[in-house]
Design a protein around this motif. Sequence first.
Motif, PDB file in Angstrom:
ATOM      1  N   GLU A   1       0.647  -1.201   0.016  1.00  0.00           N
ATOM      2  CA  GLU A   1       0.027   0.137   0.065  1.00  0.00           C
ATOM      3  C   GLU A   1       0.810   1.231  -0.037  1.00  0.00           C
ATOM      4  O   GLU A   1       0.389   2.335  -0.656  1.00  0.00           O
ATOM      5  N   LEU A   2       1.807   1.044   0.406  1.00  0.00           N
ATOM      6  CA  LEU A   2       2.916   2.267   0.848  1.00  0.00           C
ATOM      7  C   LEU A   2       3.529   2.814  -0.487  1.00  0.00           C
ATOM      8  O   LEU A   2       3.694   4.058  -0.737  1.00  0.00           O
ATOM      9  N   LEU A   3       3.735   1.652  -1.458  1.00  0.00           N
ATOM     10  CA  LEU A   3       4.155   1.980  -2.831  1.00  0.00           C
ATOM     11  C   LEU A   3       3.264   2.868  -3.637  1.00  0.00           C
ATOM     12  O   LEU A   3       3.792   3.632  -4.442  1.00  0.00           O
ATOM     13  N   ILE A   4       1.996   2.725  -3.506  1.00  0.00           N
ATOM     14  CA  ILE A   4       1.022   3.373  -4.330  1.00  0.00           C
ATOM     15  C   ILE A   4       0.727   4.704  -3.723  1.00  0.00           C
ATOM     16  O   ILE A   4       0.093   5.166  -2.836  1.00  0.00           O
ATOM     17  N   CYS A   5       1.450   5.665  -4.576  1.00  0.00           N
ATOM     18  CA  CYS A   5       1.144   6.889  -4.468  1.00  0.00           C
ATOM     19  C   CYS A   5      -0.029   7.556  -5.275  1.00  0.00           C
ATOM     20  O   CYS A   5      -0.444   8.607  -4.839  1.00  0.00           O
ATOM     21  N   LYS A   6      -0.215   6.828  -6.396  1.00  0.00           N
ATOM     22  CA  LYS A   6      -1.304   7.253  -7.209  1.00  0.00           C
ATOM     23  C   LYS A   6      -2.043   5.880  -7.659  1.00  0.00           C
ATOM     24  O   LYS A   6      -1.313   4.880  -7.922  1.00  0.00           O
ATOM     25  N   GLU A   7      -3.340   6.109  -7.739  1.00  0.00           N
ATOM     26  CA  GLU A   7      -4.413   5.048  -8.136  1.00  0.00           C
ATOM     27  C   GLU A   7      -4.382   5.080  -9.627  1.00  0.00           C
ATOM     28  O   GLU A   7      -5.271   5.632 -10.034  1.00  0.00           O
ATOM     29  N   ASP A   8      -3.429   4.260 -10.285  1.00  0.00           N
ATOM     30  CA  ASP A   8      -3.595   4.394 -11.532  1.00  0.00           C
ATOM     31  C   ASP A   8      -2.994   3.138 -12.392  1.00  0.00           C
ATOM     32  O   ASP A   8      -3.478   1.934 -11.540  1.00  0.00           O
ATOM     33  N   GLN A   9      -2.617   2.895 -13.517  1.00  0.00           N
ATOM     34  CA  GLN A   9      -2.422   1.742 -14.079  1.00  0.00           C
ATOM     35  C   GLN A   9      -1.402   0.979 -13.398  1.00  0.00           C
ATOM     36  O   GLN A   9      -1.229  -0.297 -13.775  1.00  0.00           O
TER      37      GLN A   9
ATOM     38  N   SER B   1      -1.568  -2.031  -9.386  1.00  0.00           N
ATOM     39  CA  SER B   1      -1.475  -3.444  -9.085  1.00  0.00           C
ATOM     40  C   SER B   1      -0.264  -3.900  -8.990  1.00  0.00           C
ATOM     41  O   SER B   1       0.239  -4.895  -8.342  1.00  0.00           O
ATOM     42  N   ARG B   2       0.734  -3.705 -10.118  1.00  0.00           N
ATOM     43  CA  ARG B   2       2.105  -4.070 -10.091  1.00  0.00           C
ATOM     44  C   ARG B   2       2.850  -3.843  -8.946  1.00  0.00           C
ATOM     45  O   ARG B   2       3.667  -4.198  -8.269  1.00  0.00           O
ATOM     46  N   LEU B   3       2.671  -2.273  -8.636  1.00  0.00           N
ATOM     47  CA  LEU B   3       3.423  -1.842  -7.300  1.00  0.00           C
ATOM     48  C   LEU B   3       2.917  -2.277  -6.156  1.00  0.00           C
ATOM     49  O   LEU B   3       3.851  -2.855  -5.139  1.00  0.00           O
ATOM     50  N   ARG B   4       1.795  -2.827  -6.042  1.00  0.00           N
ATOM     51  CA  ARG B   4       0.958  -3.475  -4.832  1.00  0.00           C
ATOM     52  C   ARG B   4       1.980  -4.813  -4.678  1.00  0.00           C
ATOM     53  O   ARG B   4       1.976  -5.199  -3.575  1.00  0.00           O
ATOM     54  N   LYS B   5       1.767  -5.576  -5.872  1.00  0.00           N
ATOM     55  CA  LYS B   5       2.425  -6.929  -5.653  1.00  0.00           C
ATOM     56  C   LYS B   5       3.953  -6.835  -5.463  1.00  0.00           C
ATOM     57  O   LYS B   5       4.502  -7.597  -4.682  1.00  0.00           O
ATOM     58  N   MET B   6       4.635  -5.889  -5.985  1.00  0.00           N
ATOM     59  CA  MET B   6       6.066  -5.740  -5.609  1.00  0.00           C
ATOM     60  C   MET B   6       6.223  -5.157  -4.374  1.00  0.00           C
ATOM     61  O   MET B   6       7.255  -6.075  -3.641  1.00  0.00           O
ATOM     62  N   GLY B   7       5.528  -4.419  -3.933  1.00  0.00           N
ATOM     63  CA  GLY B   7       5.633  -3.962  -2.432  1.00  0.00           C
ATOM     64  C   GLY B   7       5.389  -5.238  -1.429  1.00  0.00           C
ATOM     65  O   GLY B   7       6.061  -5.310  -0.516  1.00  0.00           O
ATOM     66  N   PHE B   8       4.197  -6.091  -1.784  1.00  0.00           N
ATOM     67  CA  PHE B   8       4.021  -7.156  -0.975  1.00  0.00           C
ATOM     68  C   PHE B   8       5.186  -8.012  -0.785  1.00  0.00           C
ATOM     69  O   PHE B   8       5.643  -8.453   0.388  1.00  0.00           O
ATOM     70  N   PHE B   9       5.789  -8.426  -2.033  1.00  0.00           N
ATOM     71  CA  PHE B   9       6.879  -9.498  -1.840  1.00  0.00           C
ATOM     72  C   PHE B   9       7.896  -8.791  -1.370  1.00  0.00           C
ATOM     73  O   PHE B   9       9.123  -9.244  -0.541  1.00  0.00           O
ATOM     74  N   LEU B  10       8.249  -7.417  -1.497  1.00  0.00           N
ATOM     75  CA  LEU B  10       9.255  -6.747  -0.878  1.00  0.00           C
ATOM     76  C   LEU B  10       9.184  -6.750   0.751  1.00  0.00           C
ATOM     77  O   LEU B  10      10.181  -6.806   1.323  1.00  0.00           O
ATOM     78  N   GLY B  11       8.026  -6.488   1.109  1.00  0.00           N
ATOM     79  CA  GLY B  11       7.760  -6.405   2.500  1.00  0.00           C
ATOM     80  C   GLY B  11       7.906  -7.489   3.036  1.00  0.00           C
ATOM     81  O   GLY B  11       8.238  -7.848   4.223  1.00  0.00           O
ATOM     82  N   LYS B  12       7.554  -8.617   2.721  1.00  0.00           N
ATOM     83  CA  LYS B  12       7.596  -9.858   3.293  1.00  0.00           C
ATOM     84  C   LYS B  12       9.211 -10.252   3.158  1.00  0.00           C
ATOM     85  O   LYS B  12       9.470 -10.843   4.332  1.00  0.00           O
ATOM     86  N   PHE B  13       9.980 -10.052   2.244  1.00  0.00           N
ATOM     87  CA  PHE B  13      11.362 -10.213   2.259  1.00  0.00           C
ATOM     88  C   PHE B  13      12.128  -9.363   3.447  1.00  0.00           C
ATOM     89  O   PHE B  13      12.899 -10.029   4.282  1.00  0.00           O
ATOM     90  N   ILE B  14      11.682  -8.146   3.665  1.00  0.00           N
ATOM     91  CA  ILE B  14      12.074  -7.472   4.782  1.00  0.00           C
ATOM     92  C   ILE B  14      11.905  -7.833   5.958  1.00  0.00           C
ATOM     93  O   ILE B  14      12.677  -8.037   6.990  1.00  0.00           O
ATOM     94  N   TYR B  15      10.557  -8.550   6.298  1.00  0.00           N
ATOM     95  CA  TYR B  15       9.933  -9.080   7.505  1.00  0.00           C
ATOM     96  C   TYR B  15      11.015 -10.359   7.995  1.00  0.00           C
ATOM     97  O   TYR B  15      11.531 -10.659   8.916  1.00  0.00           O
ATOM     98  N   LEU B  16      11.104 -11.174   6.609  1.00  0.00           N
ATOM     99  CA  LEU B  16      11.655 -12.279   6.683  1.00  0.00           C
ATOM    100  C   LEU B  16      13.286 -12.243   7.206  1.00  0.00           C
ATOM    101  O   LEU B  16      13.979 -12.893   8.308  1.00  0.00           O
TER     102      LEU B  16
END
Length: 285
Positions: free
Chosen positions: A168-176, A179-194
Amino acid sequence: MFGYVTISEPELKVKDLRKYKAYYCGLCRTLKERYGGVGQLTLSYDMTFVVILLTSLYESETNHSTHRCKVHPVKKQNMLQNQMTEYAADMNMILSYYHMKDDWVDEKKVSGFVGTYALRRRVKKIIQKYPRQSHVIQKELKMLTALEKENSQDIDKTAGCFGRLMGELLICKEDQWESRLRKMGFFLGKFIYLMDAYEDLEMDQKEGLYNPLKELSKKPDYEERCREMLCMMIAECSAQFEGLPCLLDVDILRNILYDGVWTRYRRIQEQKKKSEEKNNDKESI
């Protein structure tokens, strides 16, 4: 944030290293300008990556300046600042505020109370400005705290909280690109936590603190499984990144995603190797 999403300095060209440092110093100055010394304390490499990523994606107009600071009082430092620097600074403050608030409410940590009190008035305006991001950050941090209280060893659940937060943090604009930014941030966030859990495991075991890897660490293939999980998370993150039309500073971004994120992991492995060698020497004597 935890500081894992950084550069691999030896593999970066001199011009790119200078530019990366200018982004980092620009974020530091923005935090100071908007939130004072308290804001500067939240500075992180992870959020510098966010600045560079969003600047590249949206080709934001960037201002260059030179300034002295407490860390560098003699020589002026190059600084790059733009709209994305301001956005990252705001997100950093929201994240820090809710984290400290949870520390006070759930664990009665004095540092949490002091930090919450110091930031409350300033962060209130940011929360009103970014209700979507604020809601998700608060929600996921609360969920993560609840799972940690339960001593959950479901690493997918706990890491998923930080993944959704980062997405959610990576999405500064709700545009095209949302979706890709949210997925990217999701996996990056999991990596950081792990990675954070992996680095802190030994200390958490000694001090009796929560760590989602405690049960897994009892398995004979613990090291292999941890590396597999980390590789999977950063591979998925990088795959999403490659689908973005990022051309500006792409060498810096790839340096971070393909090499820099492993800097702390390599350091941990070196420390473990030295520790094992030391123990073997003692046994041989």
